[in-house]
Design an enzyme around this catalytic site. Structure first.
Site, PDB file in Angstrom:
ATOM      1  N   SER A 562       0.837  -1.207   0.000  1.00 15.69           N
ATOM      2  CA  SER A 562       0.000   0.000   0.000  1.00 15.69           C
ATOM      3  C   SER A 562       0.865   1.247   0.000  1.00 15.69           C
ATOM      4  CB  SER A 562      -0.878   0.005   1.250  1.00 15.69           C
ATOM      5  OG  SER A 562      -1.426   1.283   1.441  1.00 15.69           O
ATOM      6  N   TYR A 575      -3.834  -0.762   9.911  1.00 15.59           N
ATOM      7  CA  TYR A 575      -3.585  -1.133   8.518  1.00 15.59           C
ATOM      8  C   TYR A 575      -2.153  -0.801   8.115  1.00 15.59           C
ATOM      9  CZ  TYR A 575      -4.256  -1.279   3.420  1.00 15.59           C
ATOM     10  OH  TYR A 575      -4.154  -1.567   2.087  1.00 15.59           O
TER      11      TYR A 575
END
Ligand code: ZN
Length: 684
Positions: A562, A575
């Site tokens: 990410s 996350y």
């Protein structure tokens, strides 16, 4: 064998060519008559050209097509009067014959006709069928074949001693026919059966009748005598699985020395009876049941020799046996080769293991399955021939002539060119939607075999179905997988090893998102994020790397990470921290496995929305973080990158293809951004 002729269906045929298509399909769908691409049929009829002139035309099966899928266009039209002029000459090389028949074609765009076209032309009946029926081969592949054929057929079928297909065989057939013009067909020694008549129905029914007689003869013999006695027992399923999990990567590695292969394991009862028999080891080394089988299975199979308990077989010993097979092929090639030839892949296509079953190889699963299917027919012939007499085949020299015959290899060359990832197998996680689904499609389109997995079993099975339909081939398989469950992950990798023989790449994509300030983050949510977003990647790559290293054919692992790893945003601690761990893990894997040619790379996408599961339930909270309306989220992410562009699943799939394929063969430990340019997230 039962006739499949249906008068009502046959009546729908509007001309002789239609009847030819109809009966060719009937012959093609009976696997005991002909295997993939084998056999050929013809009809002689009157056809008009563009100027309305009528011509006598031979319609004969084109090379490379499959009888069971016959269509009118697959039958090459040849001017009969022109092609019959070949009867006036005594000699023709294969090349001259092919060129001559091409000159006689009534349609230059039609496929090259079957190599047995002249034989169809010379026999003066209008309808001719030729097959490589198992039962006929069982009679002719024996020591006393001629006498046995005489016993079964008397003078009804002409006996033609073995000659390589082509001009000489056609000429010989013609001469023998003149000696016995009342015959209903011919047996071609160690090759097959021909039947003829002046209508398609009779020719087809004669084929069925002649094969049935051979079958009856074999059945009668089988009542008196068992073909061989058993010397091994089929192992229980769990022990066979154990053997395969240990040995498949070794086999795949060894047979892939020249061309990478995909493996296929099968164990139907007849195959088990064969691999467990005393005679199997011997007759499997005699030679092919028919040249037609050899094209796919090679002249002989590898019959693995092992200790009494096959589970005690050492990996190195099995590799040695495979290498010895290849060395023997090299010797065979050196001994018989002629100018202009090049050696085919010397590694076995069929590997037989007592107690375990049959492992076949191919450029993809489908080809490996076809090899297995064809070899089952070879086994049928070997067993039946051994029942009625002693199995015999072509001499090594004659077999080589066919093995390396350009006219036969032409059939294989008709296949479309291979795709970039055609011999590759890989695992993809988190494949039910969005990025995962797009990656699955992209890789499958490039020919890869992809095991698509997701915690949502139903959805991922649907994805597999959709993609297979879209690309028109079985390339994607859908399985349920919870990446946080070590047992499940290991079972998934084991299953891939048993099913394909190993794997070449992993795209680890499964992920979840959670939005919360750290001071309000629940431990459970933190743990769950770590479990999926970092531990999941650890478990998948740990299991995969073990196989990749054992297989020793290199490999590629791709982590979908990410943009948050390099430029985290507030309220996204669980996350971002887990994703950062994932990236660090990827780099360590790259460091540890470069020596084995295993590349590990990372993709950092930003805000992919289309069909994504990641935003379910966090759209509201994430919008709140940025102080915007939930509907503005897409625009918000779009505006924050330099190119002001939306990131699509397909964009990420493109990067996955780059890392999986050899396009990035010298790249490992690398982060590739797919974020439209987020300056804060530039890798450095
Ligand atoms: Zn043939």
């Amino acid at each position: 064998m039962k006739s499949l002729w249906n008068s009502r269906e046959a009546k729908k045929c509007k001309d002789k060519l239609d009847v030819l298509v109809y009966r060719s399909r009937l012959i093609g769908q009976e696997a005991k008559l002909c295997v993939w691409g084998g056999g050929n049929t013809s009809t002689k009829c009157e056809e008009s050209d563009i100027l309305g002139r009528k011509h006598q035309i031979l319609r004969v099966k084109g090379s490379g097509s499959d009888l069971k899928a016959s269509e009118r266009k697959h039958f090459t039209p040849i001017y009969l009067d022109r092609v019959l002029d070949a009867l006036k000459v005594d000699k023709m090389t294969d090349e001259q014959m092919v060129a001559f028949i091409a000159q006689c074609q009534a349609d230059s765009k039609a496929p090259r006709s079957s190599i047995e076209a002249l034989l169809h032309a010379f026999v003066p009946y209008t309808d001719i069928d030729h097959s490589h029926a198992d039962a006929i081969l069982s009679l002719t592949n024996t020591k006393n074949n001629k006498a046995i054929a005489k016993k079964v057929y008397g003078n009804e079928l002409i006996w033609v001693p073995y000659i390589k297909p082509g001009f000489d065989l056609a000429k010989k057939m013609y001469r023998e026919f003149q000696k016995n013009p009342k015959a209903k067909g011919a047996i071609l020694e160690k090759h097959g059966l021909i039947t003829w008549a002046n209508d398609g129905e009779t020719s087809y029914k004669l084929m069925i009748e002649m094969v049935s007689r051979a079958e009856a003869y074999i059945q009668k013999a089988a009542k008196r005598k068992k073909w061989s006695r058993p010397v091994a027992k089929t192992l229980p399923k769990n022990l066979r699985a154990q053997f395969l999990e240990k040995m498949m990567p070794v086999i795949r590695k060894t047979v892939s020395a020249k061309e990478q292969a995909i493996l296929f394991y099968s164990h139907p009862p007849a195959v088990m009876d064969f691999v467990n028999s005393e005679l199997g080891a011997k007759v499997s080394q005699v030679g092919p049941a028919t040249p037609d089988h050899m094209l796919r299975t090679k002249r002989t199979s590898l019959f693995v020799k092992g200790p009494k308990n096959i589970l005690d077989l050492k990996e190195a010993d099995l590799a040695k046996q495979i290498k010895a097979y290849a060395a023997a092929h090299k010797k065979y090639y050196q001994k018989h080769k002629q100018n202009g030839m090049y050696m085919l892949d010397p590694y076995p296509k069929v590997i037989l293991v007592p107690g375990i079953g049959m492992i076949t190889t191919g450029k993809d699963t489908k080809s490996a399955q076809i090899v297995a299917e064809i070899y089952e027919h070879s086994i049928d012939v070997m067993r039946s021939a051994s029942t009625i007499d002693q199995y015999a085949s072509l001499s090594e020299k004659l077999a080589f002539e066919m093995d390396y015959w350009d006219m036969e290899l032409y059939k294989l060359r008709q296949a479309p060119p291979e795709k970039e990832l055609s011999r590759k197998v890989g695992l993809l996680t988190g494949a039910a939607r969005g990025i995962g689904k797009a990656i699955a499609l992209k890789l499958a389109q490039q020919g890869a075999h992809v095991m698509v997995t997701d915690i949502d079993a139903k959805k991922v099975e649907q994805v597999a179905k959709e993609i297979n339909k879209q690309i028109g081939a079985e390339r994607v398989w859908g399985w349920a997988l919870d990446v946080t469950n070590e047992k499940e992950v290991q079972a998934c990798i084991n299953r891939m090893v048993r099913f394909f023989g190993g794997l070449d790449f992993v795209v680890s994509n499964a992920g979840i998102a959670h939005v919360s300030r750290v001071d309000q983050l629940h431990l459970n949510d933190w743990n769950q994020s770590l479990s999926v977003n970092s531990t999941g990647h650890f478990l998948v790559s740990k299991a995969a790397v073990k196989v990749l290293r054992k297989q020793n054919l290199g490999g590629s692992i791709v982590f979908v990470a990410s943009k948050n790893v390099l430029a985290p945003g507030k309220d996204f601690g669980a996350y971002s921290a887990a994703k950062a761990a994932q990236v660090q893990l990827g780099r360590i894997l790259a460091i540890e496995n470069g020596d084995a040619g295993i590349r590990v790379n990372l993709i950092n996408p930003d805000g992919v929305f289309n069909d994504s599961g990641l935003w379910d339930g966090i759209r509201e909270s994430r919008s709140k973080t940025w102080g915007i309306q939930p509907t503005q989220l897409e625009t918000h992410y779009q505006k924050r990158n330099l190119m002001q562009t939306a990131i699509l699943p397909e964009d990420v799939a493109e990067s996955a293809l780059f890392f999986v394929s050899n396009r990035s063969s010298k790249t490992t430990g690398c982060i590739l951004t797919v974020d439209g340019g987020v300056q804060a997230a530039f890798p450095r």
